[in-house]
Design a protein around this motif. Structure first.
Motif, PDB file in Angstrom:
ATOM      1  N   VAL A   1       0.831  -1.196   0.000  1.00 50.73           N
ATOM      2  CA  VAL A   1       0.000   0.000   0.000  1.00 50.73           C
ATOM      3  C   VAL A   1       0.867   1.248   0.000  1.00 50.73           C
ATOM      4  N   MET A   2       1.917   1.234   0.798  1.00 50.91           N
ATOM      5  CA  MET A   2       2.711   2.444   0.933  1.00 50.91           C
ATOM      6  C   MET A   2       3.598   2.702  -0.285  1.00 50.91           C
ATOM      7  N   SER A   3       3.840   1.703  -1.104  1.00 50.64           N
ATOM      8  CA  SER A   3       4.675   1.889  -2.282  1.00 50.64           C
ATOM      9  C   SER A   3       3.880   2.319  -3.511  1.00 50.64           C
ATOM     10  N   VAL A   4       2.564   2.209  -3.453  1.00 48.14           N
ATOM     11  CA  VAL A   4       1.729   2.533  -4.614  1.00 48.14           C
ATOM     12  C   VAL A   4       1.924   3.975  -5.083  1.00 48.14           C
ATOM     13  N   PRO A   5       1.954   4.968  -4.190  1.00 45.96           N
ATOM     14  CA  PRO A   5       2.174   6.333  -4.689  1.00 45.96           C
ATOM     15  C   PRO A   5       3.492   6.481  -5.455  1.00 45.96           C
ATOM     16  N   GLN A   6       4.553   5.788  -5.008  1.00 43.53           N
ATOM     17  CA  GLN A   6       5.831   5.840  -5.712  1.00 43.53           C
ATOM     18  C   GLN A   6       5.698   5.211  -7.103  1.00 43.53           C
ATOM     19  N   VAL A   7       4.955   4.113  -7.186  1.00 41.41           N
ATOM     20  CA  VAL A   7       4.750   3.447  -8.479  1.00 41.41           C
ATOM     21  C   VAL A   7       4.006   4.370  -9.432  1.00 41.41           C
ATOM     22  N   LEU A  85       6.050   8.724   3.243  1.00 36.93           N
ATOM     23  CA  LEU A  85       5.844   9.756   4.242  1.00 36.93           C
ATOM     24  C   LEU A  85       6.661  11.006   3.921  1.00 36.93           C
ATOM     25  N   ARG A  86       7.855  10.818   3.362  1.00 40.88           N
ATOM     26  CA  ARG A  86       8.675  11.960   2.940  1.00 40.88           C
ATOM     27  C   ARG A  86       7.915  12.810   1.928  1.00 40.88           C
ATOM     28  N   ASP A  87       7.297  12.155   0.963  1.00 41.76           N
ATOM     29  CA  ASP A  87       6.544  12.889  -0.057  1.00 41.76           C
ATOM     30  C   ASP A  87       5.357  13.635   0.546  1.00 41.76           C
ATOM     31  N   ILE A  88       4.683  13.004   1.502  1.00 43.72           N
ATOM     32  CA  ILE A  88       3.538  13.655   2.150  1.00 43.72           C
ATOM     33  C   ILE A  88       4.005  14.883   2.927  1.00 43.72           C
ATOM     34  N   VAL A  89       5.078  14.725   3.715  1.00 48.63           N
ATOM     35  CA  VAL A  89       5.608  15.848   4.497  1.00 48.63           C
ATOM     36  C   VAL A  89       6.055  16.962   3.555  1.00 48.63           C
ATOM     37  N   ASN A  90       6.738  16.615   2.485  1.00 51.50           N
ATOM     38  CA  ASN A  90       7.224  17.615   1.529  1.00 51.50           C
ATOM     39  C   ASN A  90       6.071  18.347   0.840  1.00 51.50           C
ATOM     40  N   GLU A  91       5.018  17.617   0.459  1.00 54.32           N
ATOM     41  CA  GLU A  91       3.877  18.254  -0.181  1.00 54.32           C
ATOM     42  C   GLU A  91       3.183  19.231   0.753  1.00 54.32           C
ATOM     43  N   GLN A  92       3.157  18.907   2.053  1.00 62.23           N
ATOM     44  CA  GLN A  92       2.466  19.757   3.013  1.00 62.23           C
ATOM     45  C   GLN A  92       3.330  20.935   3.488  1.00 62.23           C
ATOM     46  N   THR A  93       4.649  20.721   3.594  1.00 62.73           N
ATOM     47  CA  THR A  93       5.511  21.746   4.193  1.00 62.73           C
ATOM     48  C   THR A  93       6.400  22.482   3.201  1.00 62.73           C
ATOM     49  N   LYS A  94       6.673  21.870   2.050  1.00 59.70           N
ATOM     50  CA  LYS A  94       7.592  22.430   1.032  1.00 59.70           C
ATOM     51  C   LYS A  94       9.014  22.586   1.578  1.00 59.70           C
ATOM     52  N   TRP A  95       9.441  21.678   2.492  1.00 61.46           N
ATOM     53  CA  TRP A  95      10.773  21.739   3.092  1.00 61.46           C
ATOM     54  C   TRP A  95      11.857  21.203   2.174  1.00 61.46           C
ATOM     55  N   GLY A  96      11.506  20.498   1.134  1.00 60.28           N
ATOM     56  CA  GLY A  96      12.477  19.815   0.292  1.00 60.28           C
ATOM     57  C   GLY A  96      12.560  18.346   0.688  1.00 60.28           C
ATOM     58  N   LYS A  98      15.104  16.181   1.229  1.00 60.97           N
ATOM     59  CA  LYS A  98      16.044  15.712   2.265  1.00 60.97           C
ATOM     60  C   LYS A  98      15.545  16.033   3.667  1.00 60.97           C
ATOM     61  N   ILE A  99      15.125  17.255   3.903  1.00 60.29           N
ATOM     62  CA  ILE A  99      14.641  17.635   5.235  1.00 60.29           C
ATOM     63  C   ILE A  99      13.331  16.914   5.544  1.00 60.29           C
ATOM     64  N   SER A 100      12.463  16.768   4.545  1.00 58.14           N
ATOM     65  CA  SER A 100      11.208  16.050   4.747  1.00 58.14           C
ATOM     66  C   SER A 100      11.466  14.582   5.074  1.00 58.14           C
ATOM     67  N   TRP A 101      12.463  13.993   4.416  1.00 58.17           N
ATOM     68  CA  TRP A 101      12.812  12.597   4.702  1.00 58.17           C
ATOM     69  C   TRP A 101      13.334  12.464   6.133  1.00 58.17           C
ATOM     70  N   LEU A 102      14.167  13.411   6.557  1.00 64.93           N
ATOM     71  CA  LEU A 102      14.663  13.383   7.937  1.00 64.93           C
ATOM     72  C   LEU A 102      13.513  13.540   8.937  1.00 64.93           C
ATOM     73  N   ALA A 103      12.592  14.449   8.654  1.00 63.32           N
ATOM     74  CA  ALA A 103      11.451  14.662   9.552  1.00 63.32           C
ATOM     75  C   ALA A 103      10.565  13.419   9.625  1.00 63.32           C
ATOM     76  N   ALA A 104      10.465  12.687   8.530  1.00 66.39           N
ATOM     77  CA  ALA A 104       9.640  11.485   8.504  1.00 66.39           C
ATOM     78  C   ALA A 104      10.357  10.278   9.100  1.00 66.39           C
ATOM     79  N   THR A 105      11.691  10.278   9.067  1.00 66.15           N
ATOM     80  CA  THR A 105      12.461   9.100   9.444  1.00 66.15           C
ATOM     81  C   THR A 105      13.016   9.140  10.856  1.00 66.15           C
ATOM     82  N   VAL A 106      13.567  10.262  11.268  1.00 63.81           N
ATOM     83  CA  VAL A 106      14.283  10.336  12.544  1.00 63.81           C
ATOM     84  C   VAL A 106      13.410   9.946  13.747  1.00 63.81           C
TER      85      VAL A 106
END
Length: 183
Positions: A1-7, A85-96, A98-106
């Protein structure tokens, strides 16, 4: 399910390619689940409170227990979820990215490394979160489909009865993830 948006993003709207990729991914996932289920039934006669996969991993020993179950299983799930989750955070915040990936992962990584739960407890918690996220994706799909009126990718398989079936199956899986196993 979580990979579908990437596909979907990667195939840039190619309906047939998206359908094939989703069907292949679902089939591969189903095949791996069946394989692991039968391997567990054959290789693990006594399941402890650690859970069947941990017990099977211990029974097989060697590199399989370290690489196969621990690193690959957890890393692939973590990777797919954090990319989405990185893509969702980036779409909502426009942080870019790398930063969105860190916010989603850390935060998830810190919880895992601190060891607030046992492996089985952490797996159960992750299963519940994954199922709830999956239900959220289905609800979002429902809203999108109502706005658009139809779905070129899913067709009838994306209709409300199938959505309800998917949510019900997800909730049953979530309940199964938190129940303790007694032998």
């Amino acid at each position: 399910v979580m990979s579908v948006p990437q596909v979907v993003k990667g195939l840039e709207g190619d309906e047939k390619g998206i359908r094939r990729a989703i069907a292949a991914g679902t089939g591969l996932n189903m095949g791996l689940i069946l394989l692991i289920t039968f391997m567990t039934l054959l290789g693990c006669s006594n399941v402890t409170e650690n859970g069947a996969l941990v017990d099977l991993s211990g029974h097989l020993g060697g590199w399989v227990s370290i690489i196969g179950f621990s690193l690959l299983a957890l890393a692939t799930s973590f990777w797919a979820n954090t990319l989405n989750l990185r893509d969702i955070v980036n779409e909502q915040t426009k942080w870019g990215e790398k930063i969105s990936w860190l916010a989603a992962t850390v935060p998830c990584l810190v919880i895992a490394l601190v060891g607030v739960q046992s492996f089985v407890g952490f797996t159960r918690m992750a299963s519940v979160v994954q199922v709830l996220t999956g239900v959220g994706v289905i609800v979002a799909y429902n809203r999108s489909r109502r706005r658009a009126g139809t779905s070129l990718i899913c067709g009838r398989l994306g209709s409300l009865p199938f959505q309800i079936l998917a949510v019900a199956a997800s909730l049953v899986a979530s309940v199964g993830a938190v129940l303790t196993v007694t032998v």
